[in-house]
Design a protein around this motif. Sequence first.
Motif, PDB file in Angstrom:
ATOM      1  N   TYR A  12       0.847  -1.206   0.000  1.00  0.00           N
ATOM      2  CA  TYR A  12       0.000   0.000   0.000  1.00  0.00           C
ATOM      3  C   TYR A  12       0.881   1.255   0.000  1.00  0.00           C
ATOM      4  O   TYR A  12       0.629   2.203  -0.756  1.00  0.00           O
ATOM      5  CB  TYR A  12      -0.910  -0.012   1.225  1.00  0.00           C
ATOM      6  CG  TYR A  12      -1.873   1.145   1.285  1.00  0.00           C
ATOM      7  CD1 TYR A  12      -3.051   1.154   0.541  1.00  0.00           C
ATOM      8  CD2 TYR A  12      -1.588   2.256   2.089  1.00  0.00           C
ATOM      9  CE1 TYR A  12      -3.929   2.225   0.590  1.00  0.00           C
ATOM     10  CE2 TYR A  12      -2.456   3.336   2.141  1.00  0.00           C
ATOM     11  CZ  TYR A  12      -3.630   3.311   1.393  1.00  0.00           C
ATOM     12  OH  TYR A  12      -4.491   4.385   1.434  1.00  0.00           O
ATOM     13  N   ALA A  13       1.927   1.264   0.840  1.00  0.00           N
ATOM     14  CA  ALA A  13       2.841   2.409   0.899  1.00  0.00           C
ATOM     15  C   ALA A  13       3.599   2.560  -0.419  1.00  0.00           C
ATOM     16  O   ALA A  13       3.819   3.682  -0.899  1.00  0.00           O
ATOM     17  CB  ALA A  13       3.821   2.237   2.055  1.00  0.00           C
ATOM     18  N   PHE A  14       3.992   1.442  -1.009  1.00  0.00           N
ATOM     19  CA  PHE A  14       4.704   1.476  -2.295  1.00  0.00           C
ATOM     20  C   PHE A  14       3.836   2.119  -3.364  1.00  0.00           C
ATOM     21  O   PHE A  14       4.295   2.992  -4.108  1.00  0.00           O
ATOM     22  CB  PHE A  14       5.083   0.053  -2.692  1.00  0.00           C
ATOM     23  CG  PHE A  14       5.777  -0.053  -4.023  1.00  0.00           C
ATOM     24  CD1 PHE A  14       7.163  -0.009  -4.097  1.00  0.00           C
ATOM     25  CD2 PHE A  14       5.054  -0.217  -5.202  1.00  0.00           C
ATOM     26  CE1 PHE A  14       7.811  -0.109  -5.325  1.00  0.00           C
ATOM     27  CE2 PHE A  14       5.688  -0.311  -6.424  1.00  0.00           C
ATOM     28  CZ  PHE A  14       7.069  -0.266  -6.491  1.00  0.00           C
ATOM     29  N   ASP A  25      10.222   4.846   1.303  1.00  0.00           N
ATOM     30  CA  ASP A  25      10.954   4.590   2.538  1.00  0.00           C
ATOM     31  C   ASP A  25      10.099   3.785   3.507  1.00  0.00           C
ATOM     32  O   ASP A  25      10.582   2.826   4.122  1.00  0.00           O
ATOM     33  CB  ASP A  25      11.376   5.917   3.178  1.00  0.00           C
ATOM     34  CG  ASP A  25      12.434   5.722   4.250  1.00  0.00           C
ATOM     35  OD1 ASP A  25      13.534   5.241   3.907  1.00  0.00           O
ATOM     36  OD2 ASP A  25      12.151   6.020   5.430  1.00  0.00           O
ATOM     37  N   LYS A  26       8.843   4.153   3.622  1.00  0.00           N
ATOM     38  CA  LYS A  26       7.918   3.414   4.487  1.00  0.00           C
ATOM     39  C   LYS A  26       7.689   2.011   3.934  1.00  0.00           C
ATOM     40  O   LYS A  26       7.605   1.031   4.698  1.00  0.00           O
ATOM     41  CB  LYS A  26       6.591   4.160   4.591  1.00  0.00           C
ATOM     42  CG  LYS A  26       5.581   3.499   5.512  1.00  0.00           C
ATOM     43  CD  LYS A  26       4.312   4.342   5.588  1.00  0.00           C
ATOM     44  CE  LYS A  26       3.265   3.669   6.464  1.00  0.00           C
ATOM     45  NZ  LYS A  26       2.017   4.488   6.535  1.00  0.00           N
ATOM     46  N   ALA A  27       7.606   1.888   2.632  1.00  0.00           N
ATOM     47  CA  ALA A  27       7.416   0.580   2.018  1.00  0.00           C
ATOM     48  C   ALA A  27       8.594  -0.340   2.336  1.00  0.00           C
ATOM     49  O   ALA A  27       8.415  -1.535   2.602  1.00  0.00           O
ATOM     50  CB  ALA A  27       7.261   0.721   0.507  1.00  0.00           C
ATOM     51  N   LEU A  28       9.784   0.200   2.349  1.00  0.00           N
ATOM     52  CA  LEU A  28      10.971  -0.605   2.621  1.00  0.00           C
ATOM     53  C   LEU A  28      11.124  -0.939   4.104  1.00  0.00           C
ATOM     54  O   LEU A  28      11.415  -2.096   4.456  1.00  0.00           O
ATOM     55  CB  LEU A  28      12.218   0.137   2.146  1.00  0.00           C
ATOM     56  CG  LEU A  28      12.454   0.176   0.632  1.00  0.00           C
ATOM     57  CD1 LEU A  28      13.496   1.224   0.284  1.00  0.00           C
ATOM     58  CD2 LEU A  28      12.873  -1.197   0.121  1.00  0.00           C
ATOM     59  N   LYS A  29      10.919   0.050   4.958  1.00  0.00           N
ATOM     60  CA  LYS A  29      11.261  -0.104   6.370  1.00  0.00           C
ATOM     61  C   LYS A  29      10.066  -0.305   7.293  1.00  0.00           C
ATOM     62  O   LYS A  29      10.243  -0.624   8.479  1.00  0.00           O
ATOM     63  CB  LYS A  29      12.063   1.109   6.834  1.00  0.00           C
ATOM     64  CG  LYS A  29      13.350   1.309   6.035  1.00  0.00           C
ATOM     65  CD  LYS A  29      14.053   2.606   6.416  1.00  0.00           C
ATOM     66  CE  LYS A  29      15.284   2.834   5.548  1.00  0.00           C
ATOM     67  NZ  LYS A  29      15.940   4.136   5.835  1.00  0.00           N
ATOM     68  N   GLY A  62       7.858  -3.570   6.758  1.00  0.00           N
ATOM     69  CA  GLY A  62       8.209  -3.152   5.407  1.00  0.00           C
ATOM     70  C   GLY A  62       8.743  -4.345   4.627  1.00  0.00           C
ATOM     71  O   GLY A  62       8.866  -5.457   5.159  1.00  0.00           O
ATOM     72  N   PHE A  63       9.080  -4.139   3.375  1.00  0.00           N
ATOM     73  CA  PHE A  63       9.577  -5.225   2.541  1.00  0.00           C
ATOM     74  C   PHE A  63      10.837  -5.862   3.120  1.00  0.00           C
ATOM     75  O   PHE A  63      11.006  -7.086   3.064  1.00  0.00           O
ATOM     76  CB  PHE A  63       9.877  -4.707   1.130  1.00  0.00           C
ATOM     77  CG  PHE A  63       8.655  -4.297   0.371  1.00  0.00           C
ATOM     78  CD1 PHE A  63       7.579  -5.158   0.221  1.00  0.00           C
ATOM     79  CD2 PHE A  63       8.580  -3.034  -0.203  1.00  0.00           C
ATOM     80  CE1 PHE A  63       6.449  -4.780  -0.490  1.00  0.00           C
ATOM     81  CE2 PHE A  63       7.453  -2.641  -0.914  1.00  0.00           C
ATOM     82  CZ  PHE A  63       6.382  -3.506  -1.053  1.00  0.00           C
TER      83      PHE A  63
END
Length: 228
Positions: A71-73, A79-83, A90-91
């Motif tokens: 969803y963040a991506f 950054d939120k998607a990763l962390k 995150g991922f």
Amino acid sequence: MKIIDINSIPRNISEDKPDQEIVAVLKRNRRKWYIVGFTAVLLAAAACFWFFYVRETRNLKAQDDVFQAIYAFEAGDFDKALKGDGPHKGFLEVIKQYPYTATANLACFYAGVAYMHQKEYDQAISFLSRFKASDFILQARAWCVMGDAYSEQKNHKQAAVYYMKAAHYKENNVYTPGYLVKAAIAFEADKQYKNAYNCYQEIVEKYPTSQYGSGLAIKEASRLSALL
């Protein structure tokens, strides 16, 4: 001197037939190894079943945990998607916590693209290289993005390698011509004019009805022919 008839001398029975006790031992050993082998096969089968069962169970849990990262991506918050954001993973956390699952594999693709958006090209290449898929769109796309990352690093030779991998993976009229154009541009930037020319010629010959086949490819192939 008394002559002894050699035929009257008792012979060792073992010279005429195998010792029955030895045969019995061999048979018992053979049965024992059969049992050991059969047991090993059963244990291996049980271990495989347990591994795949646990992996699938973990994969379902990973799917729940990765939802917010996707969803963040899609919202562009890479950054939120990763962390993650604390309560939501995150991922990177999904990849670490659920290795060898299909969800972690897909998370590598998302993470690579996210790092690409953040201009962290080495990280993008690292995660995209871990992604493996039979899907012709995603796998080719991953190699194309790796090519983009190498292009951004001015490593045009390596970029061309990945563009060509993308182009020739389950070739099709929709995506292949675009990857060939990218490969041609990378080859030309690396002064490999013959290879660049061949890319455009491939589009002209194999994909004449594509958006590049009737115009750009013909024009660029003609231009490059003068450099050969």
